[in-house]
Design a protein around this motif. Structure first.
Motif, PDB file in Angstrom:
ATOM      1  N   GLN A  73      -7.531   0.403   0.108  1.00 14.49           N
ATOM      2  CA  GLN A  73      -7.700  -0.916   0.720  1.00 14.49           C
ATOM      3  C   GLN A  73      -8.981  -0.967   1.560  1.00 14.49           C
ATOM      4  O   GLN A  73      -9.709  -1.939   1.529  1.00 14.49           O
ATOM      5  CB  GLN A  73      -6.484  -1.223   1.603  1.00 14.49           C
ATOM      6  CG  GLN A  73      -6.468  -2.646   2.096  1.00 14.49           C
ATOM      7  CD  GLN A  73      -5.104  -3.035   2.642  1.00 14.49           C
ATOM      8  OE1 GLN A  73      -4.168  -2.249   2.632  1.00 14.49           O
ATOM      9  NE2 GLN A  73      -4.979  -4.263   3.104  1.00 14.49           N
ATOM     10  N   SER A 133       0.834  -1.201   0.000  1.00 10.20           N
ATOM     11  CA  SER A 133       0.000   0.000   0.000  1.00 10.20           C
ATOM     12  C   SER A 133       0.872   1.256   0.000  1.00 10.20           C
ATOM     13  O   SER A 133       0.543   2.255  -0.657  1.00 10.20           O
ATOM     14  CB  SER A 133      -0.911   0.012   1.221  1.00 10.20           C
ATOM     15  OG  SER A 133      -1.771  -1.103   1.199  1.00 10.20           O
ATOM     16  N   ASP A 165      -6.103  -1.312  -4.642  1.00 11.00           N
ATOM     17  CA  ASP A 165      -5.496  -1.924  -3.460  1.00 11.00           C
ATOM     18  C   ASP A 165      -6.424  -3.021  -2.966  1.00 11.00           C
ATOM     19  O   ASP A 165      -7.411  -2.751  -2.302  1.00 11.00           O
ATOM     20  CB  ASP A 165      -5.261  -0.845  -2.380  1.00 11.00           C
ATOM     21  CG  ASP A 165      -4.241  -1.298  -1.351  1.00 11.00           C
ATOM     22  OD1 ASP A 165      -3.982  -2.524  -1.288  1.00 11.00           O
ATOM     23  OD2 ASP A 165      -3.709  -0.435  -0.634  1.00 11.00           O
ATOM     24  N   GLU A 166      -6.086  -4.240  -3.322  1.00 10.67           N
ATOM     25  CA  GLU A 166      -6.839  -5.430  -2.934  1.00 10.67           C
ATOM     26  C   GLU A 166      -8.326  -5.309  -3.290  1.00 10.67           C
ATOM     27  O   GLU A 166      -9.174  -5.222  -2.417  1.00 10.67           O
ATOM     28  CB  GLU A 166      -6.653  -5.703  -1.435  1.00 10.67           C
ATOM     29  CG  GLU A 166      -5.170  -5.809  -1.106  1.00 10.67           C
ATOM     30  CD  GLU A 166      -4.912  -6.302   0.307  1.00 10.67           C
ATOM     31  OE1 GLU A 166      -5.863  -6.766   0.962  1.00 10.67           O
ATOM     32  OE2 GLU A 166      -3.756  -6.235   0.737  1.00 10.67           O
TER      33      GLU A 166
HETATM   34 MG   LIG Z   1      -2.173  -2.773   2.170  1.00 10.96          MG
END
Ligand SMILES: [Mg+2]
Ligand SMILES: Nc1ncnc2c1ncn2[C@@H]1O[C@H](COP(=O)(O)OP(=O)(O)OP(=O)(O)O)[C@@H](O)[C@H]1O
Lengths: 262, 259, 475
Positions: free
Chosen positions: A99, A55, A176-177
């Motif tokens: 995220q 991140s 992010d994910e």
């Molecule tokens: Mg992360």
């Protein structure tokens, strides 16, 4: 017909170039001389251990964090040297999914997804609502426009964040994910969405993912972050074949290997 | 010896940090000014904040204003009775409310209600990356979050102060005339004679300053929050304390300049 | 469900707050009293301690005005009163400083003068004053008096109380009786002589009548010379002389006036009294002429001001230096220079072979000029003339005793771009210091619109005022 960007001869291969990035928080060294090139018009997946700095890396790309040393080039511009105004210009090329989604608590879903459109386009309100509904449909959330973020589940929030990130069809999207916390069917649908959008709009995507299945579905290139550096980089085939013990352990999810958990 | 040196060192560091913080608050204020000057202003957001800071504070302000006026009338009555000057109670309440208590009490109440909320809200936005999200979408957080709050503070504080002044005088009248038996004509005439327009207007200018202080401090503390939920709590407390202190200190200087 | 929108709630609240503010302002403001329209009267007190601006001026406990200013003049306190126009003060009214109760505020009490007396004109003086004793002075005097009384009574007691004293007292009473007896005898014996004395007095009054006739003719001459007094005044010596003459003349007439009760009866001649009245009236007239002249000088004002503005969007400053000449309340001339870093812009179109090229030239750091004429109607002033070296008009709105000024200006009317519009508010923060904020060039289609904040200093030039005061004023 959307591919206007492609009609110009591509003179460079790389959209984003990270050169020798160092970043520490206090005593903790997170990025340690990281080099990474992200190809134009391709999806690059970054994998790595939890707390490994993925991140942080993403935030460097968009200028939310400044490297202690090293340079970040976006479209050949060193963004560390830009002032606020210049940085804003660069950021208009980006979309980003955080995220934790980072939806605005004070706005409903409609307001969140419409935000970049209202901020940066002169579109009519009716048109904006139409676009928002279209994006929400793409992430399977039609009908929640009037809900507040606090009334959504974690997975729904993530998908609203995704809709917001691609609302403007930016040139570069950072995820992010995107699939963490989603059920397998939804994961597949989102992966499909990323692939489709990327292809249709010729986007440059950077995806952080832990999900081994997703990595190979969406990635044109895969990079493994370990101990503050990229230790492996290549096509999915190459990564699958790699004999790097760190990568092998990561992909197989085994407790035996160089990555020590506890 | 070493201990003393360390204490001195800490003390100096604390002072430096405070000065630095003051500088940062000032810089934030300047950037608020700069963004304020750059249209379009987010009218909807401003109105929303005005409702929150102003309309929703009416009740507490009416309550504190009324009771302050009542208490002042009661206290003043016991003092002035010794000189047979009970009719001066009215003007004492009116002057006290318009010059000092109206603006200051309103500002302290709004600090507790809205200043803390500003810090908490912005703090939460900071730790949940909503502020980062604004940056990412090339939207300036100062313009979107802080400017509306500061404008709301500067406009609504004088408005609330007017209400507080008025309720205080009304409360004083209620205690003074029917309860304590002061002649109502003398009570009102003394107010008309001894209170100037200047008293009211200077009080309102003060209130606007206080509105500026509490909103800028609240936003500053929230905007610079670190450390999750605990950090948000800390920022909120600090915002209230710092804003209240700044209001009282600046009140002295404003009074010295104005009256 | 019915719900009120955020905007409506906020708007309603602000409206209510403004109404309350308006109500309170009305209740405490001077506007309720209306002295603004009144006329000024000056009084000199030995000591005006405790008296404050805006203190009440009363006749018989009824408020008839307010104290407008207190200043020092030759070691005494010059107090300027503003009195309601409907209240006329005779020349022999007496002003006193009194206080409400022992600890109360001070006010000016006016004791009405003799009925039929001439009235004090605007800007005139109340000459008779009495200062009420200070409470502490009063108390200390009271102490002395008490001591004196004690002493007197003590010695009296000594004198009267003793046997010897009683005898003395008896002797005194005896003496007194014999003196009155003697007096009675003298009066009866000299009855004739007294009569003669009274006859002489009658003769003296005839002489006096002649003297008045002469005085009357002198006054007539002055009266006919009224037009020339203005000229005389330009000559300082003549002015002083005239002043002195008038003062002594007034002195004399005042004395005569005062004596009217006895002398009038003695003279018993209607014609003389009429003549005298005529003479007094004409003197009054000449005084009024002088008064008018002085108040003209009072009205004439010049102001020098500097205003700096900081334009946010271009991060540049703009400076104004203005001279305002205000010959009377409702008219003014404004001359000034403006330093604008953005300069003036000139656009030229040149057409060569069908293609038009537009060249823009900016003359930077050039001084621009202001020359305007304005007229004021109560709270609103209209201006027209040259604004920043171009033609334009402006309107100002004044509020709160002129401490707040709202201004709108439009100038630089041009076919190829929008006019330069500017709006701002200026507030008097301290005595000579003003703060302003507004929007410059806000409909500009060249991106020159910018909000600004400014700060200005204004001075009224006292010295210039009297110098220019003698220049004739076109009306
Ligand atoms: Mg992360
Ligand atoms: N603002 C910050 N201040 C201090 N430390 C930070 C900050 N942001 C990240 N870190 C630290 O940097 C390290 C990397 O964090 P990062 O969020 O990049 O991990 P990650 O690779 O994204 O992990 P995950 O897969 O769990 O999301 C962590 O150890 C974290 O404690």
């Amino acid at each position: 017909m959307f591919l206007t960007r492609n009609t110009q001869p591509v003179t460079r291969k790389y959209m984003i170039k990270l050169v020798d990035i160092h970043k520490s928080f206090g005593q903790q060294k997170v990025l340690d001389g990281l080099n990474l090139d992200i190809e134009d018009g391709k999806t690059t997946v970054i994998i790595g251990g939890s707390g490994g700095g993925k991140s942080v890396l993403l935030k460097h790309i968009i200028g939310l964090l400044k490297p202690d040393s090293g340079q970040v080039f976006v479209d050949d511009i060193d963004i560390a040297s830009l002032n606020d105004k210049g940085l804003n210009e660069v950021r208009k090329k980006f979309g980003m999914l955080f995220q934790e989604a980072a939806l605005f608590d004070s706005m409903n879903v409609m307001g969140n997804v419409a935000f970049p459109l209202r901020e940066h386009t002169r579109k009519k309100e009716k048109e904006i609502r139409e676009i928002v509904r279209e994006r929400l449909k793409a992430v399977g959330l039609l009908g929640v426009e009037n809900k507040m973020p606090s009334e959504l589940s974690g997975g729904m929030r993530k998908r609203v964040g995704l809709a917001r990130a691609i609302a403007m069809h930016p040139q570069i999207v950072l995820f992010d994910e995107p699939t963490t916390g989603l059920d397998p069917v939804m994961t597949e649908a989102i992966n499909e969405l990323i692939v489709e959008t990327q292809k249709n709009f010729d986007l440059t995507c950077v995806v952080i993912s832990h999900d081994v299945q997703s990595i190979f579905t969406v990635g044109h290139k895969i990079a493994m972050l370990y101990k503050g550096r990229i230790i492996e980089y290549g096509t999915p085939e190459k990564i699958k074949m790699s004999s790097n013990p760190v990568l092998r352990q990561f992909l197989s999810g085994s407790l035996e290997g160089p990555i020590s958990v506890i | 010896m070493n201990k003393i040196a360390a204490t001195v060192d800490n003390f100096g560091r604390a002072i430096l940090e405070n000065i630095e913080e003051m500088g940062r608050i000032l810089i934030l204020f300047l950037s608020v000014l700069a963004w304020m000057a750059r249209p379009p202003l987010k009218l909807r957001l401003i109105f929303k904040q005005m409702e929150f800071v102003g309309v929703k504070s009416i009740f507490v302000v009416v309550l504190t204003g009324t009771f302050t006026g009542m208490v002042m009338a009661l206290q003043g009555y016991y003092g002035f009775r010794m000189f047979n000057a009970e009719s001066l109670v009215g003007s004492t309440v009116a002057l006290g409310m318009t010059r000092e208590l109206g603006p200051v009490l309103t500002a302290l109440m709004v600090t507790a209600r809205a200043g803390s909320a500003m810090a908490a809200e912005l703090g939460t936005m900071r730790v949940t990356e909503q502020i980062d999200a604004l940056y990412v979408m090339a939207a300036n957080p100062v313009k979107h979050l802080i400017v509306p709050r500061v404008i709301a503070g500067v406009i609504m504080l004088p408005a609330l102060t007017i209400v507080s002044d008025f309720m205080g005088i009304l409360g004083g009248y209620f205690v003074g005339v029917p309860v304590l038996g002061i002649n109502s004509g003398a009570f009102i005439n003394n107010i008309n004679k001894l209170v100037d327009l200047g008293d009211i207007y200077n009080g309102l200018i003060k209130a606007a300053f206080f509105g500026l202080i509490l909103s800028v401090v609240g936003c500053y503390k929230g905007f610079n929050t670190t450390g999750g939920a605990e950090g948000v709590g800390k920022a909120t407390t600090e915002a209230v304390v710092l804003a209240a202190i700044s209001i009282l200190i600046s009140d002295y200087f404003l009074t010295a300049i104005m009256f | 469900m019915f719900s009120i929108s955020t905007e409506a709630k906020v708007g309603l609240f602000v409206l209510v707050a403004l109404i309350i503010l308006g109500y309170m302002s009305f209740r405490v403001g001077e506007s309720g009293f209306g002295v603004k329209k009144g006329y000024q009267v000056n009084v000199v007190f030995d000591n005006a301690a405790g008296l404050e601006r805006d203190a009440s001026v009363q006749i018989a406990g009824v408020e008839v005005g307010r104290v407008e200013g207190i200043s020092l003049k030759d070691g005494q306190a010059l107090v300027t009163l503003r009195v309601l126009p409907s209240v006329r003060l005779e020349k022999d009214v007496e002003a006193k400083i009194k206080s409400y109760g022992i600890l109360g505020d001070k006010y000016v009490d006016i004791v009405p003068g003799t009925e039929g007396e001439a009235y004090i004109v605007a800007g005139g003086d109340i000459t008779r004053t009495e200062r009420q004793a200070d409470i502490d002075k009063l108390l200390s005097k009271l102490g002395y008096i008490a001591a004196d009384v004690l002493e007197v009574t003590a010695s009296l007691k000594k004198v009267v109380g003793s046997v010897e004293g009683e005898a003395n007292l008896k002797a005194i009473i005896e003496n007194t009786r014999s003196i009155t007896e003697n007096l009675d005898r003298i009066v009866t014996q000299n009855d004739e002589k007294l009569n003669l004395m009274i006859a002489n007095l009658g003769e003296a009054s005839t002489e006096m009548r002649k003297a008045f006739a002469a005085l009357n003719s002198v006054v007539r001459k002055i009266d006919s010379g009224e037009g020339t007094i203005g000229q005389l005044v330009e000559n300082k010596d003549a002015f002083d002389n005239l002043n002195q003459t008038l003062a002594s003349l007034r002195d004399i007439t005042d004395k005569i006036n005062e004596g009217k009760g006895t002398i009038g009866k003695l003279i018993n001649d209607e014609e003389t009294v009429d003549n005298l009245n005529e003479g007094l009236k004409s003197i009054d007239k000449s005084m009024e002429g002088i008064e008018q002249y002085i108040s003209k000088a009072e009205q004439f004002k010049t102001f020098l001001s500097y205003r700096g503005e900081y334009l946010f969007d271009s991060s540049e400053g703009k400076g104004y230096f203005d001279l305002t000449i205000r010959p009377n309340e409702d008219k003014f001339y404004l001359l000034g220079v403006v330093a604008d870093p953005r300069g003036r812009r000139t656009v030229t179109d040149t057409t060569v072979g069908g293609t038009t090229t537009r060249t823009e030239k900016r003359e930077r750091d050039e001084l621009l000029f202001t020359a305007q004429i304005g007229k004021r109607f109560k709270d609103i002033a209209l201006r027209g003339g040259i604004f920043e070296s171009t033609g334009g008009v402006g309107i100002d709105y004044f509020a709160f005793d002129d401490s707040l000024q709202l201004t709108f200006e439009a100038f630089d009317f041009n076919s190829d771009k929008n006019a330069h519009l500017k709006a701002y508010a200026e507030y008097r923060f301290l005595k000579h210091i003003y703060l302003s904020a507004g929007w410059d060039d806000f409909i500009s289609n060249e991106g020159r619109e910018s909000p600004f904040v400014g700060f200005s200093i204004k001075f009224e030039d006292e010295d210039l005022k009297y110098l220019l005061g003698s220049v004739p004023i076109p009306n």
